[in-house]
Design a protein around this motif. Structure first.
Motif, PDB file in Angstrom:
ATOM      1  N   ALA A  64       0.834  -1.210   0.000  1.00 25.83           N
ATOM      2  CA  ALA A  64       0.000   0.000   0.000  1.00 25.83           C
ATOM      3  C   ALA A  64       0.865   1.255   0.000  1.00 25.83           C
ATOM      4  CB  ALA A  64      -0.931  -0.014   1.208  1.00 25.83           C
ATOM      5  N   MET A  65       1.939   1.248   0.773  1.00 27.84           N
ATOM      6  CA  MET A  65       2.827   2.417   0.823  1.00 27.84           C
ATOM      7  C   MET A  65       3.459   2.670  -0.541  1.00 27.84           C
ATOM      8  SD  MET A  65       6.361   3.151   0.828  1.00 27.84           S
ATOM      9  CE  MET A  65       7.183   1.714   1.514  1.00 27.84           C
ATOM     10  N   LEU A  66       3.954   1.611  -1.192  1.00 29.43           N
ATOM     11  CA  LEU A  66       4.583   1.779  -2.493  1.00 29.43           C
ATOM     12  C   LEU A  66       3.601   2.354  -3.508  1.00 29.43           C
ATOM     13  CD1 LEU A  66       6.558  -1.586  -2.591  1.00 29.43           C
ATOM     14  CD2 LEU A  66       7.546   0.700  -2.328  1.00 29.43           C
ATOM     15  N   ARG A  67       2.375   1.837  -3.490  1.00 28.25           N
ATOM     16  CA  ARG A  67       1.369   2.329  -4.425  1.00 28.25           C
ATOM     17  C   ARG A  67       1.067   3.807  -4.172  1.00 28.25           C
ATOM     18  NH1 ARG A  67      -4.139  -0.817  -6.121  1.00 28.25           N
ATOM     19  NH2 ARG A  67      -2.574  -2.482  -6.233  1.00 28.25           N
ATOM     20  N   GLN A  68       0.890   4.173  -2.922  1.00 25.61           N
ATOM     21  CA  GLN A  68       0.548   5.558  -2.602  1.00 25.61           C
ATOM     22  C   GLN A  68       1.688   6.516  -2.932  1.00 25.61           C
ATOM     23  OE1 GLN A  68      -2.426   6.874  -1.825  1.00 25.61           O
ATOM     24  NE2 GLN A  68      -3.123   4.777  -2.255  1.00 25.61           N
ATOM     25  N   ARG A  69       2.920   6.089  -2.749  1.00 23.90           N
ATOM     26  CA  ARG A  69       4.044   6.975  -3.057  1.00 23.90           C
ATOM     27  C   ARG A  69       4.189   7.209  -4.556  1.00 23.90           C
ATOM     28  NH1 ARG A  69       8.761   7.656   1.254  1.00 23.90           N
ATOM     29  NH2 ARG A  69       7.429   7.697   3.107  1.00 23.90           N
ATOM     30  N   VAL A  70       3.949   6.184  -5.355  1.00 22.73           N
ATOM     31  CA  VAL A  70       3.989   6.401  -6.797  1.00 22.73           C
ATOM     32  C   VAL A  70       2.828   7.292  -7.230  1.00 22.73           C
ATOM     33  CG1 VAL A  70       3.952   5.321  -9.062  1.00 22.73           C
ATOM     34  CG2 VAL A  70       5.200   4.232  -7.203  1.00 22.73           C
ATOM     35  N   LEU A  71       1.653   7.044  -6.669  1.00 24.22           N
ATOM     36  CA  LEU A  71       0.506   7.897  -6.998  1.00 24.22           C
ATOM     37  C   LEU A  71       0.746   9.340  -6.565  1.00 24.22           C
ATOM     38  CD1 LEU A  71      -2.570   5.637  -6.135  1.00 24.22           C
ATOM     39  CD2 LEU A  71      -1.862   6.441  -8.404  1.00 24.22           C
ATOM     40  N   GLY A  72       1.469   9.537  -5.485  1.00 22.58           N
ATOM     41  CA  GLY A  72       1.773  10.889  -5.038  1.00 22.58           C
ATOM     42  C   GLY A  72       2.560  11.671  -6.070  1.00 22.58           C
ATOM     43  N   THR A  73       3.288  10.959  -6.921  1.00 24.34           N
ATOM     44  CA  THR A  73       4.059  11.606  -7.977  1.00 24.34           C
ATOM     45  C   THR A  73       3.308  11.646  -9.303  1.00 24.34           C
ATOM     46  OG1 THR A  73       6.115  10.865  -6.938  1.00 24.34           O
ATOM     47  CG2 THR A  73       6.242  11.545  -9.245  1.00 24.34           C
ATOM     48  N   TYR A  74       2.538  10.589  -9.596  1.00 20.39           N
ATOM     49  CA  TYR A  74       1.961  10.441 -10.934  1.00 20.39           C
ATOM     50  C   TYR A  74       0.437  10.304 -10.922  1.00 20.39           C
ATOM     51  CZ  TYR A  74       6.798   9.310 -12.249  1.00 20.39           C
ATOM     52  OH  TYR A  74       8.145   9.352 -12.459  1.00 20.39           O
ATOM     53  N   ARG A  75      -0.224  10.815  -9.914  1.00 21.53           N
ATOM     54  CA  ARG A  75      -1.674  10.612  -9.807  1.00 21.53           C
ATOM     55  C   ARG A  75      -2.407  11.118 -11.053  1.00 21.53           C
ATOM     56  NH1 ARG A  75      -4.585   9.264  -5.522  1.00 21.53           N
ATOM     57  NH2 ARG A  75      -2.817   9.712  -4.126  1.00 21.53           N
ATOM     58  N   PRO A 133      -1.210   7.273 -20.513  1.00 20.88           N
ATOM     59  CA  PRO A 133      -0.275   7.695 -19.464  1.00 20.88           C
ATOM     60  C   PRO A 133       1.145   7.860 -19.990  1.00 20.88           C
ATOM     61  CG  PRO A 133      -1.620   5.836 -18.740  1.00 20.88           C
ATOM     62  CD  PRO A 133      -1.838   5.984 -20.211  1.00 20.88           C
ATOM     63  N   ALA A 134       1.860   8.800 -19.387  1.00 17.06           N
ATOM     64  CA  ALA A 134       3.272   8.955 -19.728  1.00 17.06           C
ATOM     65  C   ALA A 134       3.995   7.644 -19.430  1.00 17.06           C
ATOM     66  CB  ALA A 134       3.875  10.097 -18.920  1.00 17.06           C
ATOM     67  N   PRO A 135       4.910   7.222 -20.305  1.00 17.94           N
ATOM     68  CA  PRO A 135       5.603   5.949 -20.077  1.00 17.94           C
ATOM     69  C   PRO A 135       6.254   5.850 -18.709  1.00 17.94           C
ATOM     70  CG  PRO A 135       6.049   6.753 -22.290  1.00 17.94           C
ATOM     71  CD  PRO A 135       5.300   7.850 -21.586  1.00 17.94           C
ATOM     72  N   ARG A 136       6.842   6.952 -18.233  1.00 16.27           N
ATOM     73  CA  ARG A 136       7.509   6.904 -16.931  1.00 16.27           C
ATOM     74  C   ARG A 136       6.515   6.587 -15.825  1.00 16.27           C
ATOM     75  NH1 ARG A 136      12.808   6.343 -15.324  1.00 16.27           N
ATOM     76  NH2 ARG A 136      12.902   6.779 -13.102  1.00 16.27           N
ATOM     77  N   ALA A 137       5.334   7.182 -15.871  1.00 13.33           N
ATOM     78  CA  ALA A 137       4.325   6.942 -14.843  1.00 13.33           C
ATOM     79  C   ALA A 137       3.881   5.485 -14.854  1.00 13.33           C
ATOM     80  CB  ALA A 137       3.125   7.860 -15.056  1.00 13.33           C
ATOM     81  N   LEU A 138       3.629   4.949 -16.040  1.00 14.31           N
ATOM     82  CA  LEU A 138       3.198   3.563 -16.159  1.00 14.31           C
ATOM     83  C   LEU A 138       4.284   2.607 -15.658  1.00 14.31           C
ATOM     84  CD1 LEU A 138       0.459   2.582 -17.374  1.00 14.31           C
ATOM     85  CD2 LEU A 138       1.740   1.970 -19.425  1.00 14.31           C
ATOM     86  N   GLY A 139       5.511   2.870 -16.068  1.00 16.30           N
ATOM     87  CA  GLY A 139       6.610   1.992 -15.677  1.00 16.30           C
ATOM     88  C   GLY A 139       6.907   2.044 -14.196  1.00 16.30           C
ATOM     89  N   GLU A 140       6.935   3.259 -13.630  1.00 17.39           N
ATOM     90  CA  GLU A 140       7.205   3.386 -12.196  1.00 17.39           C
ATOM     91  C   GLU A 140       6.131   2.687 -11.378  1.00 17.39           C
ATOM     92  OE1 GLU A 140       9.473   4.783 -10.175  1.00 17.39           O
ATOM     93  OE2 GLU A 140      10.855   5.595 -11.667  1.00 17.39           O
TER      94      GLU A 140
END
Length: 366
Positions: free
Chosen positions: A97-108, A149-156
């Motif tokens: 859950a933390m990993l998902r939320q941190r990526v969403l915090g950047t690429y929501r 989605p931007a490739p970076r967002a999808l990949g991260e």
């Protein structure tokens, strides 16, 4: 309640981080004792282990990576860490859950409208053959289905959060270069990560509290969260309270610790130690005053390599033309300069495989 000042806390940290005395232990055991090592800069853990272990052979860590006993993966704070295979299997689900939320915090915004469960399933399907892939290769395989989605967002989102992966060698091997290539953790290790605990239970959280305190304590709940980024751990601390001992720091914060963990006398001599970039001995706390002055706190997040003198950050260091160059943050005594120079020459010899022993200590801070 006993109050522990910065010096007492610093000596406890040095002892548990294997920085007060170099340890005689296998490399894998050291990585486990440290609860993993931050490793987004692939060569830095080698210096970190050299500073902590007697007669450290970098080939031993390389062998653990190729032998799949230690893996490189996103975990604590969504940062790439070296962790043992046993620890990543036990800990990964607790970090989901933390990993998902941190990526969403950047690429929501970029990921708006993307069904993350569908994305995870598609990513696993592409990687099911066990072949290592770069993030770009993985994204290209999914671009027709998710073109927006931007490739970076999808990949991260895929490799840092949704799908447990390992970064494969040669990345992370001693004196090797290699781009990031990812493989399913289950394929790499030949076993699945442990399933999440049932609702209301948090055995992994309690295990993490114990392991963190063994490596970093005494510490406050805020320090624990700063290290791992996980929510919900105060409940795990509360569940363990009866088996822990408590102290206060000079700010009045309540600190927790394991009863039999080492808490050396504050006057215990502390040798000079060279730390790599992003070392968790510094980053593993919310309040880093036990080891670094507030005025220099930014060094630890800027990737500066630092030198400990008497248990505190007193200089930065870099390698320039096969020379270890040390720049003090303040005035060093003659004895301290000599000690820094001696340890620096040993480090230069390690980094150059014995070919050079050069070290230069600046006469004054920048």
């Amino acid at each position: 309640m006993t109050v522990l000042d910065h010096r007492a806390l610093g000596r406890a940290t040095l002892a548990r981080q294997l920085l007060l005395d170099r340890a005689d232990m296998p490399v894998r055991d050291a990585v486990a004792q440290l609860c993993g090592m931050q490793a987004q800069e692939p060569q830095e853990p080698f210096t970190g282990l050299w500073s902590r272990l007697r007669a450290f052979d970098p080939a031993a860590l390389s062998g653990l990576l190729t032998g799949r006993s230690v893996v490189r993966t996103h975990l604590m704070r969504r940062t790439v860490h070296l962790v043992t295979a046993d620890d990543i299997v036990a800990w990964r689900a607790r970090h989901d859950a933390m990993l998902r939320q941190r990526v969403l915090g950047t690429y929501r915004r970029e990921l708006e409208g993307v069904d993350l469960d569908e994305l995870a399933a598609a990513g696993r399907a592409v990687m099911a053959d066990g072949e290592p892939r770069s993030m770009a290769e993985l994204v290209r395989a999914l671009a027709d289905r998710w073109p927006a989605p931007a490739p970076r967002a999808l990949g991260e989102m895929l490799i840092a959060a949704l799908v447990p992966v390992a970064q494969t060698p040669p990345r992370g091997l001693w004196r090797s270069r290699g781009g990031v290539r990812n493989v399913l953790l289950s394929s790499w290790l030949g076993r699945q990560v442990d399933a999440p605990a049932p609702d209301g239970a948090d055995p992994v959280g309690q295990a993490l509290v114990r392991r963190y305190l063994a490596a970093f304590g005494p510490a406050a709940s805020a320090d624990l969260r700063a290290w791992c980024g996980l929510a919900g751990l105060p409940a795990a601390v509360a569940a363990l309270r009866e088996e822990l001992v408590t102290f206060r720091d000079e700010r009045g914060r309540e600190l927790f610790d394991l009863p039999d963990a080492p808490r050396p006398d504050p006057d215990t001599p502390a040798p000079v130690r060279f730390l790599p970039a992003f070392d968790n001995a510094i980053l593993g706390y919310h309040d880093r005053g036990r080891i670094i002055d507030d005025a220099h706190r930014g060094l630890s997040v800027a990737g500066e390599r630092v030198v400990l003198v008497d248990g505190r950050v007193a200089a930065t260091w870099r390698v320039d033309a096969a020379t270890v160059v040390v720049t003090p943050l303040g005035r060093l005594s003659s004895a301290d300069r000599n000690a820094v120079g001696a340890e620096g020459r040993e480090l230069a010899s390690f980094l150059s495989d014995g070919e050079s022993h050069r070290v230069r200590v600046a006469t004054s801070p920048d």
